[in-house]
Write an enzyme that holds these catalytic residues in place. Structure first.
Site, PDB file in Angstrom:
ATOM      1  N   HIS A 157       0.846  -1.196   0.000  1.00 51.03           N
ATOM      2  CA  HIS A 157       0.000   0.000   0.000  1.00 51.03           C
ATOM      3  C   HIS A 157       0.881   1.246   0.000  1.00 51.03           C
ATOM      4  O   HIS A 157       0.666   2.182  -0.777  1.00 51.03           O
ATOM      5  CB  HIS A 157      -0.926  -0.011   1.222  1.00 51.03           C
ATOM      6  CG  HIS A 157      -1.529   1.321   1.557  1.00 51.03           C
ATOM      7  ND1 HIS A 157      -2.496   1.912   0.772  1.00 51.03           N
ATOM      8  CD2 HIS A 157      -1.296   2.189   2.577  1.00 51.03           C
ATOM      9  CE1 HIS A 157      -2.834   3.071   1.304  1.00 51.03           C
ATOM     10  NE2 HIS A 157      -2.105   3.280   2.392  1.00 51.03           N
TER      11      HIS A 157
ATOM     12  N   ASP B 109       7.509  22.913 -25.029  1.00 53.44           N
ATOM     13  CA  ASP B 109       7.374  21.553 -24.516  1.00 53.44           C
ATOM     14  C   ASP B 109       8.375  21.412 -23.388  1.00 53.44           C
ATOM     15  O   ASP B 109       9.016  22.385 -22.986  1.00 53.44           O
ATOM     16  CB  ASP B 109       7.677  20.518 -25.627  1.00 53.44           C
ATOM     17  CG  ASP B 109       7.033  19.162 -25.348  1.00 53.44           C
ATOM     18  OD1 ASP B 109       7.371  18.564 -24.319  1.00 53.44           O
ATOM     19  OD2 ASP B 109       6.172  18.728 -26.137  1.00 53.44           O
TER      20      ASP B 109
ATOM     21  N   TRP C 116       7.564  -0.475   3.947  1.00 57.36           N
ATOM     22  CA  TRP C 116       8.114   0.169   2.754  1.00 57.36           C
ATOM     23  C   TRP C 116       9.537   0.663   3.010  1.00 57.36           C
ATOM     24  O   TRP C 116      10.261   0.962   2.078  1.00 57.36           O
ATOM     25  CB  TRP C 116       7.227   1.330   2.302  1.00 57.36           C
ATOM     26  CG  TRP C 116       7.399   2.605   3.061  1.00 57.36           C
ATOM     27  CD1 TRP C 116       6.955   2.854   4.316  1.00 57.36           C
ATOM     28  CD2 TRP C 116       8.054   3.793   2.629  1.00 57.36           C
ATOM     29  NE1 TRP C 116       7.289   4.121   4.688  1.00 57.36           N
ATOM     30  CE2 TRP C 116       7.968   4.730   3.667  1.00 57.36           C
ATOM     31  CE3 TRP C 116       8.708   4.167   1.454  1.00 57.36           C
ATOM     32  CZ2 TRP C 116       8.511   6.003   3.585  1.00 57.36           C
ATOM     33  CZ3 TRP C 116       9.250   5.443   1.375  1.00 57.36           C
ATOM     34  CH2 TRP C 116       9.145   6.341   2.429  1.00 57.36           C
TER      35      TRP C 116
ATOM     36  N   SER D  45      13.471   6.560 -13.171  1.00 52.79           N
ATOM     37  CA  SER D  45      12.346   7.317 -13.718  1.00 52.79           C
ATOM     38  C   SER D  45      12.234   8.690 -13.050  1.00 52.79           C
ATOM     39  O   SER D  45      12.111   9.726 -13.731  1.00 52.79           O
ATOM     40  CB  SER D  45      11.053   6.526 -13.514  1.00 52.79           C
ATOM     41  OG  SER D  45       9.935   7.354 -13.656  1.00 52.79           O
ATOM     42  N   SER D  46      12.309   8.712 -11.717  1.00 50.12           N
ATOM     43  CA  SER D  46      12.175   9.983 -11.002  1.00 50.12           C
ATOM     44  C   SER D  46      13.317  10.931 -11.339  1.00 50.12           C
ATOM     45  O   SER D  46      13.112  12.137 -11.491  1.00 50.12           O
ATOM     46  CB  SER D  46      12.183   9.759  -9.493  1.00 50.12           C
ATOM     47  OG  SER D  46      11.040   9.091  -9.110  1.00 50.12           O
TER      48      SER D  46
ATOM     49  N   HIS E  43      13.444  11.195   4.374  1.00 47.75           N
ATOM     50  CA  HIS E  43      12.839  12.438   4.825  1.00 47.75           C
ATOM     51  C   HIS E  43      12.620  13.435   3.690  1.00 47.75           C
ATOM     52  O   HIS E  43      11.514  13.923   3.516  1.00 47.75           O
ATOM     53  CB  HIS E  43      13.517  13.058   6.037  1.00 47.75           C
ATOM     54  CG  HIS E  43      12.573  14.041   6.654  1.00 47.75           C
ATOM     55  ND1 HIS E  43      11.481  13.631   7.379  1.00 47.75           N
ATOM     56  CD2 HIS E  43      12.469  15.358   6.525  1.00 47.75           C
ATOM     57  CE1 HIS E  43      10.754  14.686   7.685  1.00 47.75           C
ATOM     58  NE2 HIS E  43      11.334  15.743   7.190  1.00 47.75           N
TER      59      HIS E  43
ATOM     60  N   GLU F 294      12.178  12.670   0.781  1.00 51.54           N
ATOM     61  CA  GLU F 294      11.155  12.033  -0.055  1.00 51.54           C
ATOM     62  C   GLU F 294       9.745  12.473   0.354  1.00 51.54           C
ATOM     63  O   GLU F 294       8.895  12.712  -0.502  1.00 51.54           O
ATOM     64  CB  GLU F 294      11.296  10.517   0.054  1.00 51.54           C
ATOM     65  CG  GLU F 294      10.102   9.709  -0.464  1.00 51.54           C
ATOM     66  CD  GLU F 294       9.892   9.835  -1.952  1.00 51.54           C
ATOM     67  OE1 GLU F 294      10.848  10.194  -2.656  1.00 51.54           O
ATOM     68  OE2 GLU F 294       8.755   9.570  -2.392  1.00 51.54           O
TER      69      GLU F 294
ATOM     70  N   TYR G 157       8.969  15.241   1.510  1.00 53.21           N
ATOM     71  CA  TYR G 157       8.790  16.619   1.023  1.00 53.21           C
ATOM     72  C   TYR G 157       8.634  16.675  -0.479  1.00 53.21           C
ATOM     73  O   TYR G 157       8.050  17.607  -1.021  1.00 53.21           O
ATOM     74  CB  TYR G 157       9.955  17.499   1.495  1.00 53.21           C
ATOM     75  CG  TYR G 157       9.921  17.709   2.993  1.00 53.21           C
ATOM     76  CD1 TYR G 157       8.883  17.189   3.742  1.00 53.21           C
ATOM     77  CD2 TYR G 157      10.905  18.409   3.650  1.00 53.21           C
ATOM     78  CE1 TYR G 157       8.830  17.351   5.106  1.00 53.21           C
ATOM     79  CE2 TYR G 157      10.858  18.581   5.031  1.00 53.21           C
ATOM     80  CZ  TYR G 157       9.817  18.048   5.746  1.00 53.21           C
ATOM     81  OH  TYR G 157       9.770  18.217   7.099  1.00 53.21           O
TER      82      TYR G 157
ATOM     83  N   SER H 235      -0.845  27.241  -3.522  1.00 50.73           N
ATOM     84  CA  SER H 235      -0.511  28.650  -3.725  1.00 50.73           C
ATOM     85  C   SER H 235      -0.990  29.154  -5.074  1.00 50.73           C
ATOM     86  O   SER H 235      -1.062  30.356  -5.306  1.00 50.73           O
ATOM     87  CB  SER H 235       1.008  28.848  -3.638  1.00 50.73           C
ATOM     88  OG  SER H 235       1.510  28.304  -2.449  1.00 50.73           O
TER      89      SER H 235
ATOM     90  N   HIS I 174      15.298  11.928  13.035  1.00 53.61           N
ATOM     91  CA  HIS I 174      14.104  11.989  13.880  1.00 53.61           C
ATOM     92  C   HIS I 174      13.171  10.805  13.604  1.00 53.61           C
ATOM     93  O   HIS I 174      12.214  10.592  14.331  1.00 53.61           O
ATOM     94  CB  HIS I 174      13.366  13.335  13.749  1.00 53.61           C
ATOM     95  CG  HIS I 174      12.769  13.593  12.418  1.00 53.61           C
ATOM     96  ND1 HIS I 174      12.780  14.820  11.819  1.00 53.61           N
ATOM     97  CD2 HIS I 174      12.131  12.788  11.553  1.00 53.61           C
ATOM     98  CE1 HIS I 174      12.178  14.752  10.635  1.00 53.61           C
ATOM     99  NE2 HIS I 174      11.777  13.536  10.465  1.00 53.61           N
ATOM    100  N   HIS I 175      13.475  10.036  12.546  1.00 53.63           N
ATOM    101  CA  HIS I 175      12.732   8.798  12.313  1.00 53.63           C
ATOM    102  C   HIS I 175      13.302   7.656  13.142  1.00 53.63           C
ATOM    103  O   HIS I 175      12.794   6.551  13.104  1.00 53.63           O
ATOM    104  CB  HIS I 175      12.785   8.416  10.833  1.00 53.63           C
ATOM    105  CG  HIS I 175      12.120   9.413   9.936  1.00 53.63           C
ATOM    106  ND1 HIS I 175      10.804   9.313   9.565  1.00 53.63           N
ATOM    107  CD2 HIS I 175      12.589  10.535   9.355  1.00 53.63           C
ATOM    108  CE1 HIS I 175      10.495  10.338   8.784  1.00 53.63           C
ATOM    109  NE2 HIS I 175      11.557  11.096   8.641  1.00 53.63           N
TER     110      HIS I 175
ATOM    111  N   THR J 274       7.218  26.309   7.456  1.00 52.38           N
ATOM    112  CA  THR J 274       5.889  25.763   7.188  1.00 52.38           C
ATOM    113  C   THR J 274       4.820  26.711   7.721  1.00 52.38           C
ATOM    114  O   THR J 274       3.803  26.952   7.065  1.00 52.38           O
ATOM    115  CB  THR J 274       5.739  24.368   7.829  1.00 52.38           C
ATOM    116  OG1 THR J 274       6.908  23.608   7.535  1.00 52.38           O
ATOM    117  CG2 THR J 274       4.531  23.653   7.287  1.00 52.38           C
TER     118      THR J 274
ATOM    119  N   LYS K 111       4.163  29.532   5.429  1.00 48.68           N
ATOM    120  CA  LYS K 111       3.264  29.179   4.329  1.00 48.68           C
ATOM    121  C   LYS K 111       1.806  29.198   4.770  1.00 48.68           C
ATOM    122  O   LYS K 111       0.950  29.764   4.099  1.00 48.68           O
ATOM    123  CB  LYS K 111       3.621  27.796   3.789  1.00 48.68           C
ATOM    124  CG  LYS K 111       4.898  27.825   2.981  1.00 48.68           C
ATOM    125  CD  LYS K 111       5.202  26.482   2.402  1.00 48.68           C
ATOM    126  CE  LYS K 111       6.237  26.609   1.309  1.00 48.68           C
ATOM    127  NZ  LYS K 111       5.746  27.287   0.117  1.00 48.68           N
TER     128      LYS K 111
ATOM    129  N   ARG L  74       1.583   0.063  15.175  1.00 47.73           N
ATOM    130  CA  ARG L  74       1.231   0.028  13.750  1.00 47.73           C
ATOM    131  C   ARG L  74       1.635  -1.330  13.179  1.00 47.73           C
ATOM    132  O   ARG L  74       2.332  -2.099  13.817  1.00 47.73           O
ATOM    133  CB  ARG L  74       1.958   1.155  13.016  1.00 47.73           C
ATOM    134  CG  ARG L  74       3.460   0.978  13.002  1.00 47.73           C
ATOM    135  CD  ARG L  74       4.188   2.213  12.531  1.00 47.73           C
ATOM    136  NE  ARG L  74       4.049   2.423  11.098  1.00 47.73           N
ATOM    137  CZ  ARG L  74       4.920   3.136  10.368  1.00 47.73           C
ATOM    138  NH1 ARG L  74       5.982   3.691  10.933  1.00 47.73           N
ATOM    139  NH2 ARG L  74       4.741   3.310   9.078  1.00 47.73           N
TER     140      ARG L  74
END
Lengths: 291, 538
Positions: B81, B110, B146, B173-174, B257, B259, B261, B272, B306-307, B332, B335, B454
């Site tokens: 998932h 283009d 994951w 790809s990315s 991390h 990622e 963002y 915005s 922090h993870h 943040t 924003k 979890r």
């Protein structure tokens, strides 16, 4: 920063999807091989060949378009930006492995060798599991994983290899000057020298690997030292091969009379890539061999 | 210069009025709109594939005990998932928007590297196919989460090398997509479109692209080390050989991390873009938005541990990563306040895109606050690996990224198709989503604080009530998304039948170049660079 000539937009791209399919087949084949399936190697080979053929056709198309003057200055800038950021992504890829080496030497080995080195809760690993282990680099870990081995010194083949690559960087630049000054002879000679030095480097590294495996007992399985040594130098060696093949193509194209002082993106891209490979080697020489 | 452009146009007008016919158009296309469409359709399909997996999870968790699936498959579902939603749905959806909108927003003909653009999409499909194929393999799909933590992930069955190579392909790809975005933005802007005049969507994507190029190779390196540890005797993550499983976590989260963002910065960009249009005011604090985005991106590289607060870091490390993480709240916050100030005293109307955007501002703030709670190392010891973190990141992803993707869909569908969507069904979709998403995720905060871990298929009886509520919300949310599919198809086939203007939304042409071209946007938008009116920023 923007440039505004007519922008060449290709209207149909046949090769990208085919190359992707080849790559996917190759990787699926490799995965099957790793899982012990007998169809793996065949799939890998077919996929790899398909990928190579497609890349070859794609690059042929690009070079034909370039030589027929379809690319404006602005297109050239887009290509250069593409190459530049691709090389940056490669730097980050090597960064992961250099990071692993740094972490092993400065954190995990001292941690395993001395319970007082860090204050974290994991400190008891040393006391309980391996109280006799001392943090000395190079090491294959407290478990003596892979058995006894000899570490690779810096001043044999590795030093020769350093000289070879540094010289090849000079000959590559000399060839570039030849291209800019319309001295095709210098361009071709410089490229021949660069490609030869590149393949010579790969040969030396193959000898080094042979000696490591057969005389020194140093293998990919020799604990963290063997892992970082072979993964870093191995990925680098692979990049040297790719770079030398790219430069060979450039040499072939130079023979065919391609490139002008104004329009030679492919040469520049190959040269950038070559210098990048060179710089990574310097990092390897210092951090893997010397220190 | 103009003469050259004109000559170029004449040449192509005779040959290429529009797209080719048939399936080959899609296989071989280099057109940014075609590729954008393929990305968007693909990600919508993946959204439902990943959503189905989520519903399997929530069905199993509807009540205590093992009902429908065995625990191994349950773990595969949580893993797949996440992988499908991150790499198959949210990221490609934003790449699709980038493909469609960036050239139109900056006045480019283009994307800068159209052939690579095509390859980037097909590499994504190939990567997802490799990943999905593991569902049918001996030993099942990857089930270690994951994040692929060793040593657990090394016990994966035949799926292991496939998952690793899938990650490689998705990474390539990315990276190709990101390189293309950077080259397009730096090299293809129309004259007068200076960097500080670019729409924020373009800005946020530029910064996201830099993140992607920096992190995807690192992830590729990490999974390569997993592969060699499993198949080639290396000891990167094995303490007996001098390695360390925690090393993997460091490398992974150096990728992981930034990622997250990657999935939220373009979200900020779209918000915005939409909020000023429906508030009928220029965006408040444009420059500060740009700098805040840059600051968030920079901070994302120096907060990864922090993870890992509970993994056994030295105290100095805990403190550094705690304070660095708390800093992120500042840009943040800038924003959030800017969006609020944009709406302040605006002549607001509440069409579907605006509703989703306002819900995003409110609910993302909530997700941000729970993030701030967990940035505090001593508190994280309590929350770590509980349902609280599940609630936190789903608040930052579903009512944030996914809501904004829906908003973007409603906002640009009329430009893409030339038809107006059905506003009534759109609003119904919004209200069902906004209510059910909170029924789905809000109770998970309570579950986590009460101690429910979890990634478990069964749980103690005291968690039963809120799990049931959460599952009801999940099914409500999941099925209401079908309305969106209906609306997309309906709009493509004519929608309300109302012919939309070039501007579509009142006053929108002041806010972006895309609203100055016809609706639907022609196959080739700007063959000559458009005039960019040098006004103050809208």
């Amino acid at each position: 920063m923007s440039t505004h000539d007519a922008y060449y937009i290709p209207h149909k791209a046949v090769w990208p999807i085919m190359a992707t399919a080849g790559l996917m087949l190759m990787l699926a084949g490799f995965a099957n091989y790793l899982n012990g399936s007998s169809i793996g190697p065949g799939m890998m080979l077919v996929g790899f060949l398909a990928f190579l053929v497609m890349l070859g056709l794609w690059f042929t198309l690009q070079s034909k378009e370039s030589e027929s003057g379809m690319y404006s200055h602005q297109v050239g800038i887009s290509y250069r930006m593409g190459m530049m950021w691709f090389i940056y992504s490669e730097v980050m890829f090597f960064g992961a492995f250099f990071g692993a080496l740094w972490y092993a030497r400065n954190i995990s080995i001292p941690h395993l060798g001395d319970s007082g080195a860090f204050s974290g809760p994991g400190r008891s690993t040393h006391d309980i599991l391996w109280p006799a282990f001392q943090a000395i680099w190079p090491t294959n870990g407290p478990g003596n994983v892979g058995g006894d081995y000899e570490a690779m010194g810096a001043f044999g083949l590795p030093f020769i290899n350093t000289m070879l690559l540094l010289t090849s960087g000079v000959t590559c630049t000399w060839a570039h000057h030849g291209l800019l000054a319309k001295k095709r002879d210098q361009l071709i000679k410089g490229l021949i020298a660069t490609v030869s030095l590149g393949f010579l480097f790969v040969t030396c590294q193959a000898i080094e690997y042979y000696e490591a495996y057969h005389e020194m007992g140093l293998t990919l399985g020799s604990g963290i030292y063997g892992s970082t040594f072979f993964m870093l130098t191995g990925f680098h060696g692979f990049h040297v091969c790719v770079g030398a093949i790219i430069l060979s193509v450039i040499l072939f194209r130079s023979w065919r009379g391609h490139f002008t002082p104004e329009n030679h993106f492919a040469f520049e891209a190959a040269a950038w890539y070559w210098h990048f490979v060179d710089v990574v080697w310097l990092g390897l020489f210092v951090f893997v061999y010397l220190l | 210069m103009t003469a050259v452009v004109a000559e170029h146009d004449d040449h192509h007008d005779h040959h290429d009025h529009g797209p080719e016919k048939g399936v080959l158009r899609w296989l071989f296309t280099t057109n940014h709109k075609d590729i954008g469409t393929m990305y968007l359709v693909f990600s919508l399909i993946m959204f439902f594939v990943g959503g189905t997996m989520a519903l399997i999870i929530r069905a199993e968790l509807f009540e205590p005990g093992l009902q429908f699936v065995d625990p191994q498959f349950f773990n595969s579902m949580t893993t797949m998932h996440a992988l499908v939603m991150v790499f198959g749905a949210v990221m490609p959806a934003f790449v699709g928007l980038a493909n469609w909108m960036i050239p139109m927003m900056i006045g480019a003909p283009d994307m800068a590297l159209p052939r690579m653009n095509n390859m980037s999409f097909w590499m994504l499909v190939a990567g997802i196919l490799l990943m999905a194929s593991t569902l049918f393999m001996e030993g099942g799909a990857p089930s270690a989460g994951w994040t692929f933590y060793p040593p657990l992930v090394l016990q994966t069955g035949n799926a292991m090398p496939f998952a690793v190579f899938a990650v490689h392909m998705l990474g390539v790809s990315s990276i190709m997509g990101a390189i293309n975005v950077i080259a397009t933005i730096f090299n293809m802007r129309a004259p007068g479109m200076t960097l500080m005049k670019m729409p924020l969507f373009v800005w946020t994507w530029l910064i996201t692209a830099f993140l992607l190029i920096a992190i995807m190779p690192v992830f590729a390196g990490a999974v390569t080390m997993l592969l060699t540890d499993r198949f080639f005797d290396t000891s990167f993550f094995d303490a007996a050989g001098g390695g360390d499983p925690v090393l993997y976590q460091h490398i992974f989260w150096f990728f992981g991390h930034p990622e997250v963002y990657v999935m939220i910065l373009p979200t900020f960009g779209v918000a915005s873009t939409i909020i000023p249009v429906f508030a009928r005011k220029p965006l408040f604090g444009y420059a500060s938005m740009v700098y805040a985005t840059g600051a968030i991106a920079f901070l994302s590289f120096i907060v990864w541990s922090h993870h890992m607060f509970t993994v056994g870091l030295p105290v100095a490390g805990e403190l550094y990563f705690m304070y660095a993480t708390m800093l992120i709240a500042i840009p943040t916050g800038v924003k959030i306040f800017n969006w609020t100030a944009t709406m302040w005293k605006g002549a607001m109307t509440f069409e579907t895109p605006m509703l989703f955007s306002i819900a995003f501002v409110v609910l993302f703030t909530l997700g941000g606050f729970t993030g701030l709670m967990m940035s505090l190392a001593p508190l994280d010891f309590q929350y770590h690996d509980s349902y609280f973190i599940v609630a936190h990141f789903h608040y930052t992803l579903v009512p944030a990224s996914v809501f904004i993707l829906m908003a973007a869909g409603y906002y640009w569908l009329p430009k893409w198709t030339g038809h107006m969507y059905n506003e009534k069904i759109g609003q119904l979709h919004f209200w069902l989503s906004a209510v059910s998403v909170n029924i789905l995720f809000f109770p998970q905060h309570f579950l986590g604080l009460a101690g429910m871990p979890r990634r478990i298929p069964d749980y103690a009886i005291q968690f039963a009530d809120w799990n049931m509520v959460s599952s009801i919300g999940a099914f409500m949310y999941g099925f209401s998304q079908l309305l969106f599919v209906y609306i997309v198809i309906d709009t493509i086939r004519g929608g309300t039948g109302e012919k939309v203007t070039d501007e579509v939304w009142e006053g929108a042409s002041k806010h972006g170049l895309e609203w100055t071209v016809p609706s639907p946007a022609p196959y080739h938008t700007f063959s000559t660079p458009p005039e960019v009116i040098p006004t103050e920023h809208f």
